[in-house]
Write an enzyme that holds these catalytic residues in place. Structure first.
Site, short mmCIF file in Angstrom:
data_model
loop_
_atom_site.label_atom_id
_atom_site.label_comp_id
_atom_site.label_asym_id
_atom_site.label_seq_id
_atom_site.Cartn_x
_atom_site.Cartn_y
_atom_site.Cartn_z
N GLU A 139 0.84 1.37 7.91
CA GLU A 139 1.28 2.18 6.77
C GLU A 139 1.84 3.53 7.23
O GLU A 139 2.85 3.99 6.70
CB GLU A 139 0.12 2.37 5.79
N TYR B 288 -9.63 4.48 2.72
CA TYR B 288 -10.22 3.31 3.38
C TYR B 288 -11.74 3.39 3.56
O TYR B 288 -12.42 2.39 3.36
CB TYR B 288 -9.52 3.04 4.72
N HIS C 31 0.82 -1.21 0.00
CA HIS C 31 0.00 0.00 0.00
C HIS C 31 0.86 1.26 0.00
O HIS C 31 0.55 2.22 -0.71
CB HIS C 31 -0.93 0.01 1.21
#
Length: 163
Positions: free
Chosen positions: A143, A101, A91
């Site tokens: 992330e 998201y 990602h």
């Protein structure tokens, strides 16, 4: 890796794992279709992924497999640590942002409801909504850590005001 998911959600998600496995690729293919229809710009993040395989469905297969793995391990998320790490790295490489998201989750749940029909009861959808939110939080945290490790300033580099 913790998720703070209710026991009721864990039970429902685990109980629905077989049907999600059976229809997973149809669900994820439909999710990409409706998400990219609404937000064509999101497809840009998939230009170097399995989305461009010869049959055009590799990314849907990979996501379906990941959703099933999550469903079967929702009460043992530590067993998915390597997979979460690999997904988070991918990602970050594709510049997936936290603000993406919610839409993807909404479209995944919409596709699940469409594909599963009557089997997607209110309780099932509520459980999967909670489960998706928990997984999204795990991935967003992983992330964010990677973006910081790589000295990538999201605000400056990607033009966003959210991290």
């Amino acid at each position: 890796m913790t998720a703070g998911i209710s026991q009721k959600t864990i039970d429902i998600v685990k109980a629905t794992a077989p049907v999600v496995k059976e229809h997973g690729e149809k669900i994820t293919s439909r999710m990409y279709e409706i998400a990219f229809s609404e937000r064509p710009d999101y497809k840009l993040g998939f230009e170097s992924t399995w989305m461009v395989d010869a049959h055009g469905n590799g990314q849907a297969k990979k996501l379906a497999s990941s959703v099933y793995a999550y469903a079967t391990h929702i009460d043992r998320l530590d067993e998915l640590a390597k997979a979460v790490d690999a997904i988070a790295h991918r990602h970050v490489a594709c510049r997936i942002l936290p603000e993406q998201y919610p839409l993807i989750g909404e479209k995944l749940l919409q596709a699940m409801k469409e594909v599963l029909g009557d089997a997607a009861t209110d309780d099932v959808m509520a459980a999967w909504t909670e489960a998706y939110g928990a997984l999204a939080a795990i991935l967003i945290d992983a992330e964010a850590s990677l973006y910081k490790q790589n000295d990538i300033d999201l605000v400056e580099k990607l033009g966003t005001s959210q991290i």
